[in-house]
Design an enzyme around this catalytic site. Sequence first.
Site, mmCIF file in Angstrom:
data_model
loop_
_atom_site.group_PDB
_atom_site.id
_atom_site.type_symbol
_atom_site.label_atom_id
_atom_site.label_comp_id
_atom_site.label_asym_id
_atom_site.label_seq_id
_atom_site.Cartn_x
_atom_site.Cartn_y
_atom_site.Cartn_z
ATOM 1 N N THR A 11 4.291 14.381 -9.850
ATOM 2 C CA THR A 11 2.918 14.059 -10.247
ATOM 3 C C THR A 11 2.145 13.562 -9.019
ATOM 4 O O THR A 11 2.721 12.991 -8.089
ATOM 5 C CB THR A 11 2.879 13.001 -11.363
ATOM 6 O OG1 THR A 11 3.385 11.753 -10.863
ATOM 7 C CG2 THR A 11 3.678 13.436 -12.575
ATOM 8 N N GLY A 14 -0.988 16.699 -5.058
ATOM 9 C CA GLY A 14 -2.030 17.360 -4.267
ATOM 10 C C GLY A 14 -2.276 16.773 -2.889
ATOM 11 O O GLY A 14 -2.892 17.423 -2.042
ATOM 12 N N ILE A 17 1.564 11.032 -0.528
ATOM 13 C CA ILE A 17 3.021 10.915 -0.721
ATOM 14 C C ILE A 17 3.546 12.037 -1.621
ATOM 15 O O ILE A 17 4.617 12.600 -1.360
ATOM 16 C CB ILE A 17 3.360 9.516 -1.284
ATOM 17 C CG1 ILE A 17 3.044 8.441 -0.222
ATOM 18 C CG2 ILE A 17 4.813 9.429 -1.718
ATOM 19 C CD1 ILE A 17 3.172 7.002 -0.707
ATOM 20 N N TYR A 168 -2.779 -4.147 -9.406
ATOM 21 C CA TYR A 168 -1.888 -3.143 -8.804
ATOM 22 C C TYR A 168 -0.446 -3.683 -8.794
ATOM 23 O O TYR A 168 0.490 -2.994 -9.184
ATOM 24 C CB TYR A 168 -2.362 -2.827 -7.377
ATOM 25 C CG TYR A 168 -1.570 -1.745 -6.676
ATOM 26 C CD1 TYR A 168 -1.787 -0.396 -6.957
ATOM 27 C CD2 TYR A 168 -0.608 -2.056 -5.713
ATOM 28 C CE1 TYR A 168 -1.065 0.600 -6.314
ATOM 29 C CE2 TYR A 168 0.115 -1.066 -5.057
ATOM 30 C CZ TYR A 168 -0.111 0.265 -5.352
ATOM 31 O OH TYR A 168 0.610 1.250 -4.719
ATOM 32 N N LYS A 172 2.851 -2.151 -10.796
ATOM 33 C CA LYS A 172 4.058 -1.669 -10.106
ATOM 34 C C LYS A 172 5.302 -2.449 -10.540
ATOM 35 O O LYS A 172 6.412 -1.904 -10.573
ATOM 36 C CB LYS A 172 3.860 -1.745 -8.592
ATOM 37 C CG LYS A 172 2.830 -0.736 -8.072
ATOM 38 C CD LYS A 172 3.226 0.709 -8.357
ATOM 39 C CE LYS A 172 2.285 1.718 -7.727
ATOM 40 N NZ LYS A 172 2.718 3.111 -7.946
ATOM 41 N N THR A 203 -1.995 7.300 4.058
ATOM 42 C CA THR A 203 -2.559 8.299 3.123
ATOM 43 C C THR A 203 -4.004 7.900 2.847
ATOM 44 O O THR A 203 -4.474 6.857 3.315
ATOM 45 C CB THR A 203 -1.805 8.301 1.764
ATOM 46 O OG1 THR A 203 -2.081 7.069 1.089
ATOM 47 C CG2 THR A 203 -0.312 8.473 1.913
#
Length: 264
Positions: A11, A14, A17, A168, A172, A203
């Site tokens: 997933t 595109g 990572i 966040y 996680k 990224t």
Amino acid sequence: MGKDKRVALVTGAGQGIGRGISLELAKNGFDIVGVDIVFEPGNKQEGLFEVKERVEALGSTFLPLQGDVSSLKDQETILKQVLDRFGRIDVLVNNAGVAPEKRLDVLDTTPESYDRLLSVNARGPFFLTQKIANQMVKQVAKNPGLKPCIVFISSISASVSSPSRAEYCVSKAALSQAARVFADRLSEYGINVYEVRPGIIQTDMTAPVREKYDKLIVQGLVPQKRWGFPEDVGKAVASLAKGDFGYSTGLVIEVSGGMNIRHL
Ligand code: NAD
């Protein structure tokens, strides 16, 4: 083509990572299903269709699929499309994830941002894993020789506190516990589940804080004194998917240049 190779669903394939993981899995002989919320068939410069060209140049099949991992309806469609095309799924990599749109102090975190992050980063992967795990259980019942596996891409934020993006960190930590529970439950079927915790990886997600981290990395925040790259994470995932850690379900691997080391 594509019937005999092991099939890996990644997933968020595109860019970043997820792209790195897709390329490393392809180098190791997997066919890839790349899922992303961004889907631009005409664009071969970036995104899923650039990754498709790269994967195919490595001799593997790449099936690009549009989908939002937080949508339970999209998850059904994704699974159906994978089974229609390949008839199997051997590896799931839960990589798609988002950062807060705006970093806010934990004293000011908004319920909207909290819900968005928990939905994409934790609830979505939890139920996608549930669906795909049930499919894997059926496959193993028919063919006990199969060794499917599931990898969760969490973050060092599963255990490290960042008060400017608490939601966040919470998402996680939830994902990390999901990995542990699925590892426990699926162990009787020979389906191994792993958690990979990237550190600071170059990224688009970290682009807004690149200069800040450039300085911190040089100052010693990262013992190996460099940024991580998507291929660093990809290589770890490929090793897990190949079965190199076959007797280690529930394993947590940090890919963080040594940020796991506490030092004085
Ligand atoms: P990125 O923003 O560069 O790429 C994320 C990809 O996921 C994009 O292609 C995006 O379109 C896709 N995506 C976003 N929301 C989606 C959704 N709802 N459904 C489907 N696809 C979706 O991010 P990245 O840095 O490559 O991060 C990938 C994963 O690694 C995330 O889970 C992130 O939390 C985690 N991570 C990143 C870092 C880092 O330093 N970059 C560190 C630790 C963990």
